[in-house]
Design a protein around this motif. Sequence first.
Motif, PDB file in Angstrom:
ATOM      1  N   ALA A  26      10.915   5.554  -8.196  1.00  0.00           N
ATOM      2  CA  ALA A  26      12.275   5.090  -7.897  1.00  0.00           C
ATOM      3  C   ALA A  26      12.423   4.793  -6.411  1.00  0.00           C
ATOM      4  N   ARG A  27      11.570   5.403  -5.606  1.00  0.00           N
ATOM      5  CA  ARG A  27      11.638   5.172  -4.166  1.00  0.00           C
ATOM      6  C   ARG A  27      11.256   3.747  -3.802  1.00  0.00           C
ATOM      7  N   ASP A  28      10.568   3.078  -4.728  1.00  0.00           N
ATOM      8  CA  ASP A  28      10.202   1.686  -4.482  1.00  0.00           C
ATOM      9  C   ASP A  28      11.430   0.818  -4.254  1.00  0.00           C
ATOM     10  N   ALA A  29      12.566   1.260  -4.768  1.00  0.00           N
ATOM     11  CA  ALA A  29      13.798   0.476  -4.604  1.00  0.00           C
ATOM     12  C   ALA A  29      14.183   0.340  -3.137  1.00  0.00           C
ATOM     13  N   ASP A  30      13.673   1.227  -2.288  1.00  0.00           N
ATOM     14  CA  ASP A  30      13.941   1.123  -0.851  1.00  0.00           C
ATOM     15  C   ASP A  30      13.436  -0.197  -0.286  1.00  0.00           C
ATOM     16  N   LEU A  31      12.435  -0.771  -0.950  1.00  0.00           N
ATOM     17  CA  LEU A  31      11.883  -2.029  -0.463  1.00  0.00           C
ATOM     18  C   LEU A  31      12.929  -3.137  -0.452  1.00  0.00           C
ATOM     19  N   LYS A  33      15.682  -3.032   0.687  1.00  0.00           N
ATOM     20  CA  LYS A  33      16.426  -2.981   1.944  1.00  0.00           C
ATOM     21  C   LYS A  33      15.627  -3.539   3.119  1.00  0.00           C
ATOM     22  N   LEU A  34      14.346  -3.823   2.904  1.00  0.00           N
ATOM     23  CA  LEU A  34      13.500  -4.299   3.995  1.00  0.00           C
ATOM     24  C   LEU A  34      13.503  -5.818   4.019  1.00  0.00           C
ATOM     25  N   ASP A  35      13.971  -6.367   5.096  1.00  0.00           N
ATOM     26  CA  ASP A  35      14.144  -7.813   5.202  1.00  0.00           C
ATOM     27  C   ASP A  35      12.824  -8.519   5.499  1.00  0.00           C
ATOM     28  N   GLY A  36      12.563  -9.604   4.789  1.00  0.00           N
ATOM     29  CA  GLY A  36      11.458 -10.482   5.145  1.00  0.00           C
ATOM     30  C   GLY A  36      10.112 -10.169   4.544  1.00  0.00           C
ATOM     31  N   LEU A  37       9.999  -9.195   3.636  1.00  0.00           N
ATOM     32  CA  LEU A  37       8.680  -8.808   3.126  1.00  0.00           C
ATOM     33  C   LEU A  37       8.110  -9.785   2.102  1.00  0.00           C
ATOM     34  N   LYS A  38       8.901 -10.688   1.607  1.00  0.00           N
ATOM     35  CA  LYS A  38       8.380 -11.649   0.631  1.00  0.00           C
ATOM     36  C   LYS A  38       7.545 -12.734   1.307  1.00  0.00           C
ATOM     37  N   HIS A  39       7.948 -13.160   2.495  1.00  0.00           N
ATOM     38  CA  HIS A  39       7.274 -14.278   3.134  1.00  0.00           C
ATOM     39  C   HIS A  39       7.020 -14.079   4.630  1.00  0.00           C
ATOM     40  N   GLU A  40       7.987 -13.497   5.345  1.00  0.00           N
ATOM     41  CA  GLU A  40       7.922 -13.540   6.802  1.00  0.00           C
ATOM     42  C   GLU A  40       7.084 -12.437   7.441  1.00  0.00           C
ATOM     43  N   ALA A  41       6.949 -11.284   6.778  1.00  0.00           N
ATOM     44  CA  ALA A  41       6.297 -10.154   7.439  1.00  0.00           C
ATOM     45  C   ALA A  41       5.612  -9.250   6.420  1.00  0.00           C
ATOM     46  N   ARG A  42       4.853  -8.277   6.946  1.00  0.00           N
ATOM     47  CA  ARG A  42       4.099  -7.353   6.095  1.00  0.00           C
ATOM     48  C   ARG A  42       4.539  -5.908   6.301  1.00  0.00           C
ATOM     49  N   LEU A  43       4.107  -5.093   5.345  1.00  0.00           N
ATOM     50  CA  LEU A  43       4.306  -3.646   5.370  1.00  0.00           C
ATOM     51  C   LEU A  43       2.944  -2.961   5.355  1.00  0.00           C
ATOM     52  N   VAL A  44       2.781  -1.922   6.175  1.00  0.00           N
ATOM     53  CA  VAL A  44       1.649  -1.006   6.040  1.00  0.00           C
ATOM     54  C   VAL A  44       2.212   0.287   5.465  1.00  0.00           C
ATOM     55  N   ASP A  45       1.811   0.618   4.248  1.00  0.00           N
ATOM     56  CA  ASP A  45       2.347   1.784   3.554  1.00  0.00           C
ATOM     57  C   ASP A  45       1.277   2.862   3.467  1.00  0.00           C
ATOM     58  N   GLY A  54       2.992  -2.883  -2.921  1.00  0.00           N
ATOM     59  CA  GLY A  54       2.758  -4.304  -2.693  1.00  0.00           C
ATOM     60  C   GLY A  54       2.670  -5.052  -3.999  1.00  0.00           C
ATOM     61  N   MET A  55       1.935  -4.504  -4.938  1.00  0.00           N
ATOM     62  CA  MET A  55       1.810  -5.148  -6.245  1.00  0.00           C
ATOM     63  C   MET A  55       3.044  -4.881  -7.107  1.00  0.00           C
ATOM     64  N   ARG A  56       3.519  -3.644  -7.081  1.00  0.00           N
ATOM     65  CA  ARG A  56       4.666  -3.303  -7.926  1.00  0.00           C
ATOM     66  C   ARG A  56       5.928  -4.052  -7.487  1.00  0.00           C
ATOM     67  N   GLY A  57       6.119  -4.169  -6.175  1.00  0.00           N
ATOM     68  CA  GLY A  57       7.341  -4.787  -5.663  1.00  0.00           C
ATOM     69  C   GLY A  57       7.190  -6.234  -5.272  1.00  0.00           C
ATOM     70  N   ARG A  58       5.989  -6.806  -5.448  1.00  0.00           N
ATOM     71  CA  ARG A  58       5.727  -8.207  -5.102  1.00  0.00           C
ATOM     72  C   ARG A  58       6.064  -8.472  -3.633  1.00  0.00           C
ATOM     73  N   VAL A  59       5.605  -7.589  -2.767  1.00  0.00           N
ATOM     74  CA  VAL A  59       5.820  -7.769  -1.337  1.00  0.00           C
ATOM     75  C   VAL A  59       4.471  -7.796  -0.632  1.00  0.00           C
ATOM     76  N   ARG A  60       4.459  -8.212   0.621  1.00  0.00           N
ATOM     77  CA  ARG A  60       3.222  -8.398   1.379  1.00  0.00           C
ATOM     78  C   ARG A  60       2.839  -7.076   2.062  1.00  0.00           C
ATOM     79  N   GLU A  61       2.109  -6.263   1.336  1.00  0.00           N
ATOM     80  CA  GLU A  61       1.609  -4.997   1.866  1.00  0.00           C
ATOM     81  C   GLU A  61       0.180  -5.200   2.362  1.00  0.00           C
ATOM     82  N   PHE A  62      -0.085  -4.858   3.619  1.00  0.00           N
ATOM     83  CA  PHE A  62      -1.396  -5.151   4.200  1.00  0.00           C
ATOM     84  C   PHE A  62      -2.528  -4.411   3.499  1.00  0.00           C
ATOM     85  N   LEU A  63      -2.322  -3.143   3.168  1.00  0.00           N
ATOM     86  CA  LEU A  63      -3.407  -2.355   2.592  1.00  0.00           C
ATOM     87  C   LEU A  63      -3.737  -2.773   1.170  1.00  0.00           C
ATOM     88  N   GLY A  64      -2.793  -3.406   0.493  1.00  0.00           N
ATOM     89  CA  GLY A  64      -3.077  -3.985  -0.807  1.00  0.00           C
ATOM     90  C   GLY A  64      -3.685  -3.007  -1.796  1.00  0.00           C
TER      91      GLY A  64
END
Length: 270
Positions: A26-31, A33-45, A54-64
């Motif tokens: 459920a904590r994935d929902a915090d994503l 609130k993070l602006d720009g993770l679809k196209h403009e920027a990445r997350l290191v989790d 990254g896969m669950r939320g369809r966002v650009r996570e560097f560690l993949g």
Amino acid sequence: LALLVTDVGLQLRPVAGILAEYEGTARDADLAKLDGLKHEARLVDRAHFRYRVGMRGRVREFLGHANLLSLKRYWGYVNRIKTSYNLQVAANVRYFAGNELEVIEGQAGKNARRLMDGILVFTEYAPLGFWTDRVKFLPDAAQVLEAMDRGEARDKALLAPEDLDAELTARLKALKAGGQGAGWKAAATGMKLQQNSISMSVTAPRRGVLVVHETFMPGWRATVDGAPAELFQVNYMFRGLLLEPGKHRIEMKYRPVKVLVGLAVYGLTL
């Protein structure tokens, strides 16, 4: 057919495991609130969200998601990025979460703030693509990574001779830098990312290099204003294009020849 079914099963099992529902996701929902993770920027989790958001939320996570197809350069970067603020922001990372939070926060200083519990946001980070006319040649890729760890990629394209042919090396060495260098400020615009393609626009005030923070890999093809252009490896593991002055539209598509030949042979065999 049995081998094909077995292979597909082995490939899909870890994917199914990531996408399955678990307690704590459920904590994935915090994503959201993070602006720009679809196209403009990445997350290191670093184990903040869990279960590979990254896969669950369809966002650009560097560690993949680690697998045997990951390139050697990617692993070299991953092993250092977890505890290096400079490598994170140089890889288009805007958010850091989880373990080593205090380490990264200490390195970033005023360039980081706590966004929410366990998450840092950086006020300055490399854009997805940027133009520069400042190039620096280093003896090998390992020293390129060291220079990036020191923060030298902020306004430069760092190059290793092993990643370039002789003609391209000569053309890059002939670049004449002007002024203080625009660095990350000369960012590309109009980005459009899809699974096997990427496009963007960039204005080059002088002859220089477009640095795109997506992994360099054989099989990617590039065009500049519709004409084929040569991609090369820059800043250890990312993509570079040599650009003439003016406004350009860049298109990159993944078209691996070996895979296409393999599919043709497979179809013929059937």
